[in-house]
Design an enzyme around this catalytic site. Structure first.
Site, mmCIF file in Angstrom:
data_model
loop_
_atom_site.group_PDB
_atom_site.id
_atom_site.type_symbol
_atom_site.label_atom_id
_atom_site.label_comp_id
_atom_site.label_asym_id
_atom_site.label_seq_id
_atom_site.Cartn_x
_atom_site.Cartn_y
_atom_site.Cartn_z
ATOM 1 C CB SER A 1 -76.313 41.857 114.057
ATOM 2 O OG SER A 1 -76.217 42.231 115.242
ATOM 3 C CG ASP B 1 -79.900 47.738 115.724
ATOM 4 O OD1 ASP B 1 -78.691 48.276 115.606
ATOM 5 O OD2 ASP B 1 -79.778 46.498 115.557
ATOM 6 C CG HIS C 1 -75.577 47.252 114.021
ATOM 7 N ND1 HIS C 1 -76.924 46.740 114.709
ATOM 8 C CD2 HIS C 1 -74.982 46.019 114.003
ATOM 9 C CE1 HIS C 1 -76.792 45.207 114.840
ATOM 10 N NE2 HIS C 1 -75.664 44.971 114.371
#
Length: 363
Positions: free
Chosen positions: A315, A134, A170
């Protein structure tokens, strides 16, 4: 949440033009639409000589140093990677650009919003490792004291524009979802996704190779291709990971396959929302709307502030399924059986209906 607007690839590419001038949208708005790096083809190392000879009118140079199994062919100006690859008759492909899931949401929740702290993850230790590919992993209080923690600092502002980048934080958020639902896992973070929400075949393949040995590998970005087939470099590396690969299905509200999620050996995860991609290639569904998790933000003076946020997207459904898999493995369930258990059909009436109900064809 029933209506949403999808930001077009052309709009996204234009918004990134200053930072990423090599982005090219093939067939904008058409059935072959995909995003690629301009002037690049990828080819297996054992086919470089044949490809370079066959495509010599287009070849500027060959870079064989970036990937051990694949080489990058740099094209001369004017060379169109998608068309050249399709016309070649060879196993060559463009270097596809992958998008992190949240950036494709329009009116749902494209950006994280501050939230109150949810219950923290418990303190447990399992003999299960999850590689999270990620944007990185910051020393948020949920992780910093754990024995497995290795900081892969988030890049919070790479574009020089005011404020935090669209996808910054994120990875810290995704890892929070994972650890909250599988508190004993050991996390192996690796940065493959930029703070703008971009990556590509070469970078994802490198991350998959680095993730070998993990029990579960979690990906939250993906790409479309012009022929709706998996890029060879991804197919090659997924087949050699060893652990179970879990990937977000994407947020475009389409049934077009997203790669590598749509590979039969990958567990593709959609969200319980209309923005989620859908189709028989989607294996599982998990909560993906207004998920709350750990987050890192830019603070005054260029520092960092740790807190919590709400965000929506596949996600954040994917780490829930990865957590379920990790828990099953911790309980002694064999990997194949664990995958079978998380590959559940969609509830009646859900637009993802049929996911996991029938075997998927190999691509």
């Amino acid at each position: 949440m029933d209506s949403f607007d999808v930001i077009s690839l052309a709009e996204l590419a234009e918004s990134w033009r200053a930072e990423q001038p090599d982005l090219v949208v093939h067939d904008p708005g058409g059935p072959q639409e995909c995003l690629v790096r301009s002037g690049e083809l990828l080819v297996r190392s054992d086919g470089v000589r044949a490809a370079a000879d066959h495509l010599r009118r287009w070849v500027d140079r060959v870079d064989e140093t970036a990937e051990p199994n694949f080489a990058r062919i740099r094209l001369r100006p004017g060379g169109e990677p998608v068309r050249i690859a399709a016309d070649s008759g060879l196993d060559v492909a463009p270097n596809h650009v992958h998008l992190g899931s949240p950036i494709m949401i329009g009116t749902a929740r494209p950006l994280p919003e501050p939230a109150d702290a949810p219950p923290p993850p418990g303190e447990e230790t399992w003999d299960v490792t999850v590689a999270v590919l990620d944007t990185g992993l910051d020393p948020h209080p949920w992780f910093a004291g754990r024995t497995w923690f290795t900081a892969v600092p988030e890049v919070l502002d790479a574009d020089g524009r005011p404020g935090q980048d669209r996808q910054a934080g994120h990875g810290t958020f995704v890892t929070g979802v994972l650890v909250r639902h599988a508190p004993g896992v050991r996390v192996r973070p690796r940065r493959v996704l930029s703070s703008l929400g971009l990556t590509d075949d070469v970078t994802v393949a490198s991350g998959l190779r680095a993730a070998r040995g993990a029990d579960v590998v979690l990906l939250t970005a993906g790409c479309h291709t012009s022929d709706d087939r998996c890029p060879p470099v991804l197919r090659h590396e997924v087949g050699r990971v060893g652990g179970v690969v879990v990937a977000a299905a994407g947020n475009g509200g389409t049934s077009r396959p997203v790669w590598p999620a749509a590979l039969p050996e990958v567990v593709a995860v959609g969200a319980d929302a209309s923005f989620s991609n859908h189709g028989t290639w989607v294996d599982a569904i998990a909560p993906g709307v207004d998920v709350t998790s750990s987050f890192v933000r830019l603070a005054g003076g260029g520092g960092r502030a740790y807190g919590y946020a709400r965000w929506s997207g596949t996600s954040f459904a994917a780490p829930r399924v990865a957590a379920d898999l990790a828990r099953l493995l911790h309980e002694g369930v064999a990997p194949d059986e664990a995958v079978r258990r998380v590959r559940t059909p969609a509830p009646a009436g859900n637009r993802l209906c049929g996911a996991g109900a029938t075997p998927r064809p190999r691509r």
